[in-house]
Enzyme design. Sequence first.
Site, PDB file in Angstrom:
ATOM      1  N   ASP A 103      35.559  37.109  40.483  1.00 57.01           N
ATOM      2  CA  ASP A 103      35.608  37.327  41.925  1.00 57.01           C
ATOM      3  C   ASP A 103      37.074  37.382  42.375  1.00 57.01           C
ATOM      4  O   ASP A 103      37.976  37.382  41.543  1.00 57.01           O
ATOM      5  CB  ASP A 103      34.818  36.236  42.652  1.00 57.01           C
ATOM      6  CG  ASP A 103      35.340  34.830  42.383  1.00 57.01           C
ATOM      7  OD1 ASP A 103      36.514  34.668  41.957  1.00 57.01           O
ATOM      8  OD2 ASP A 103      34.571  33.877  42.608  1.00 57.01           O
ATOM      9  N   GLN A 104      37.303  37.373  43.673  1.00 50.70           N
ATOM     10  CA  GLN A 104      38.676  37.484  44.179  1.00 50.70           C
ATOM     11  C   GLN A 104      39.551  36.291  43.815  1.00 50.70           C
ATOM     12  O   GLN A 104      40.766  36.383  43.841  1.00 50.70           O
ATOM     13  CB  GLN A 104      38.672  37.662  45.699  1.00 50.70           C
ATOM     14  CG  GLN A 104      38.236  39.047  46.112  1.00 50.70           C
ATOM     15  CD  GLN A 104      38.322  39.225  47.620  1.00 50.70           C
ATOM     16  OE1 GLN A 104      38.143  38.277  48.374  1.00 50.70           O
ATOM     17  NE2 GLN A 104      38.589  40.447  48.042  1.00 50.70           N
TER      18      GLN A 104
END
Length: 138
Positions: free
Chosen positions: A16-17
């Site tokens: 994810d980020q």
Amino acid sequence: MKVTQTNIDVRYAETDQMGVVHHSNYVVWCELGRTKLINELGFDYAELESSGILSPVININLDYKQPAHFGETVTISTWIESYDGIRVIYGYHTENEKGTTCMEGTSTHVCVNKETFRPISIKKHLPDWHKTYEKHKK
């Protein structure tokens, strides 16, 4: 008991980020480990399927301990946790380069006839697999 180890370089697309591996990727990594274990035992999923037998997952249980991150290499250890002639339970342990456990779990499988999807006895229909699984289970 035979344990296979598979090294996996964590790819950006798996995170994810925050750079943390998404939980769904561990299921894919379990499949990589399971396939490698089966190959090291002398068998091949593709050959099994071409003979008209499939081995679906009927249960998966993964406990996430610490996140794996982009840029790390993780190692997934895979073994036969239990086997009863019909059901196979594979065990998994994933850790990062520092030796920190990221995930532990199991997946349960049965073999089924490809046409009917009815379960079959591994002991009866796949005697070589049966003998090897009996020898290498935990």
